[in-house]
Motif scaffolding. Structure first.
Motif, PDB file in Angstrom:
ATOM      1  N   ILE A 134       0.859  -1.177   0.000  1.00  7.48           N
ATOM      2  CA  ILE A 134       0.000   0.000   0.000  1.00  7.48           C
ATOM      3  C   ILE A 134       0.899   1.232   0.000  1.00  7.48           C
ATOM      4  O   ILE A 134       1.851   1.294   0.781  1.00  7.48           O
ATOM      5  N   ILE A 135       0.590   2.177  -0.873  1.00 12.74           N
ATOM      6  CA  ILE A 135       1.337   3.442  -0.853  1.00 12.74           C
ATOM      7  C   ILE A 135       0.499   4.465  -0.091  1.00 12.74           C
ATOM      8  O   ILE A 135      -0.654   4.744  -0.463  1.00 12.74           O
ATOM      9  N   LEU A 136       1.074   4.995   0.978  1.00 13.23           N
ATOM     10  CA  LEU A 136       0.421   6.047   1.755  1.00 13.23           C
ATOM     11  C   LEU A 136       1.162   7.362   1.524  1.00 13.23           C
ATOM     12  O   LEU A 136       2.387   7.376   1.425  1.00 13.23           O
ATOM     13  N   GLU A 137       0.394   8.431   1.454  1.00 14.65           N
ATOM     14  CA  GLU A 137       1.001   9.754   1.315  1.00 14.65           C
ATOM     15  C   GLU A 137       0.200  10.741   2.134  1.00 14.65           C
ATOM     16  O   GLU A 137      -0.997  10.548   2.362  1.00 14.65           O
ATOM     17  N   THR A 138       0.840  11.812   2.508  1.00  6.21           N
ATOM     18  CA  THR A 138       0.052  12.892   3.078  1.00  6.21           C
ATOM     19  C   THR A 138      -0.833  13.426   1.945  1.00  6.21           C
ATOM     20  O   THR A 138      -0.432  13.413   0.773  1.00  6.21           O
ATOM     21  N   LEU A 139      -2.023  13.857   2.331  1.00  7.94           N
ATOM     22  CA  LEU A 139      -2.955  14.379   1.311  1.00  7.94           C
ATOM     23  C   LEU A 139      -2.295  15.519   0.531  1.00  7.94           C
ATOM     24  O   LEU A 139      -2.417  15.599  -0.696  1.00  7.94           O
TER      25      LEU A 139
END
Lengths: 102, 402
Positions: B231-236
């Motif tokens: 899963i790639i998570l990023e800050t919005l």
């Protein structure tokens, strides 16, 4: 006795040629992509063929399995010169270890 | 700080990509079959597992790489390649140092470990291949992802058995919130369908010999799975600044320890993790529509999890759709929560609750709406993923439709 191992092609026995060719074939599995099999000669420097220290550890394993020998670490033995700079170093080493075993 | 999902990758018993995984869980496909990778299968009582089908490692990796990649590392790299490509990320310059790889695994390089013990103890080998240690270490998967993609920020692996990738996701969120990274590559991998491991599961008497029937009265245990999810998570802010497509928002997480028994689940521990997750996400109980349950299909887990959901949600528990996709992709241990996160993203995006398959019979102790045997189109805005590990380590994550 220090084994100097100056093999000259014309003086090599069949057994010695086999040994050398087997070892060169092992080395050919580990050379960098930019090198070809013909460049793997007895005098070629392993590092210059793109063989790194981790490859050397794997090559040692292959030599041990192929020839049923135990390769010591550099400095472990007085009577066998343990170095891994060229293919010829490995041939000399394996030859000495086989003779020692027998 | 808001955190969003911008990329996904999956390798599972349902196939080699996210699409086949989602299609599989939405259509109730079974990933279970007779174990292919254990030559000693005749000596096993448990002969069924959720294996990655017809896996040929040489189709994906060079010979030289295979000397270094255990099966679990291979699966992790395959799902990471998909997820990073999906997110459209290129880890260059400052981004490389402001990105992390946090990966879960329950066991690590079990295939390597077992092959080499077999050589040493059973076959009398005098020596082991020199890459044995770097191949079997549990952080090998995370490390090789950093190397393949040049990711230079804080990276490590997390082991909490069946909750490993849920804890990885939570850890990644904490690092994003702290401001030390902008992008997190996270998830998990597992590949421990080996003779020794299956024998161990057999002895524990929690694996089914037939199929996985979560919450059904005639359930007979879990089906061991394998695979990987990334899963790639990023800050919005980071995602929007680069115009990334956004799958869903991660609202928060909750973690707890049972401090009880190494294998018996605890209603209290599970409930505390769910409560903590709702609090972290600043949600009321009636904001939630769907729970992807831990739902292993063991006699112990399912009533305990049901009771915990009732404890947390009270009367709203009867309004929840609760399903266990482990009834299709099996229990992939350290990869489970990563795969289930993808299941949740599909639920939020497609507005479809995936089913609990193989359900036969009502158990008075499991009395929630388990979306039995058929996917259900429904409105889903907020969803939870439950992961309750052996060792009493629990992690619950909360997602919102974006």
């Amino acid at each position: 006795m220090k084994l100097s191992g100056h093999y000259l092609d014309k003086n090599m026995s069949e057994a010695e040629k086999d040994l050398q060719e087997t070892i060169l074939d092992i080395l050919r599995k580990y050379i960098g992509e930019e090198f070809n099999a013909e460049q793997v000669t007895p005098t070629a420097n392993l590092e210059a063929l793109g063989i790194d220290s981790m490859d050397v550890v794997e090559i040692i394993f292959d030599l041990e399995e192929t020839f049923d020998i135990d390769v010591p670490d550099p400095g472990d033995m007085d009577d066998v010169e343990v170095k891994f700079d060229t293919a010829q170093d490995l041939v000399n080493l394996v030859d000495a270890l086989i003779k020692q075993k027998n | 700080m808001r955190i969003v999902i911008t990329g996904m990758g999956a390798v599972s018993s349902l196939g080699y990509d996210v699409d086949s995984f989602i299609k599989g869980i939405q259509t109730g496909q079974s990933g279970f079959s007779t174990i292919q990778q254990i030559p000693e299968i005749e000596l096993l009582k448990v002969k069924i597992a959720a294996e990655v089908p017809d896996y040929d490692e040489t189709a994906h990796f060079e010979k030289k790489q295979l000397a270094l990649y255990d099966r679990f590392t291979q699966f992790q790299l395959l799902s990471a390649r998909q997820a990073i490509k999906d997110a459209g990320l290129d880890f260059k310059g400052e981004l490389a140092e402001r990105s992390s790889v946090i990966m879960g695994t329950g066991i690590g390089g079990q295939t390597t470990q077992e092959q080499n013990y077999k050589r040493l103890f059973a076959e009398g080998a005098k020596r082991l291949p020199p890459l044995t240690v770097p191949k079997l270490i549990p952080n090998a998967a995370a490390s090789h992802v950093t190397m393949e993609f040049g990711i230079k920020g804080p990276s490590f692996s997390i082991a909490s058995a069946c909750a490993s990738s849920a804890h990885s996701l939570a850890q990644s969120c904490m690092m994003l919130r702290s401001g030390i990274i902008d992008v997190a590559v996270t998830g998990g991998s597992e590949a421990c369908i080996t003779y020794g491991t299956v024998k161990g599961w057999e002895a524990l008497r929690v694996t089914s010999k037939t199929t996985c029937r979560p919450f059904s009265k005639d359930r007979s245990g879990m089906i061991l799975g394998e695979g990987s999810g990334t899963i790639i998570l990023e800050t919005l802010q980071h995602a929007q600044a680069r115009g990334a497509k956004i799958y869903a928002e991660v609202l928060g997480f909750g973690m707890s320890s049972d401090a009880g028994n190494i294998v018996q689940p605890s209603m209290d521990g599970a409930a505390r993790a769910m409560k903590a997750a709702l609090k972290d996400a600043q949600l009321a109980i009636d904001d939630v529509q769907y729970i992807n349950a831990h739902g292993t299909g063991t006699p112990q887990n399912d009533p305990t999890e049901t009771a915990a959901i009732r404890e947390v949600f009270g009367a709203h528990a009867d309004q929840l759709a609760v399903s266990s996709t482990k009834s299709m992709h099996g229990h992939a241990l350290g990869a489970a929560a990563a795969l289930e996160t993808i299941a949740i993203v599909s639920a939020l995006q497609d507005q479809i609750a995936p089913p609990t398959m193989n359900y036969n019979e009502v158990d008075p102790e499991c009395d929630l709406d388990y979306v039995v045997n058929k996917a259900r189109p429904m409105e889903i805005n907020i969803a939870l993923n439950n992961s309750f590990a052996f060792g009493g380590l629990n992690a619950v994550t909360v997602f919102k439709r974006f």
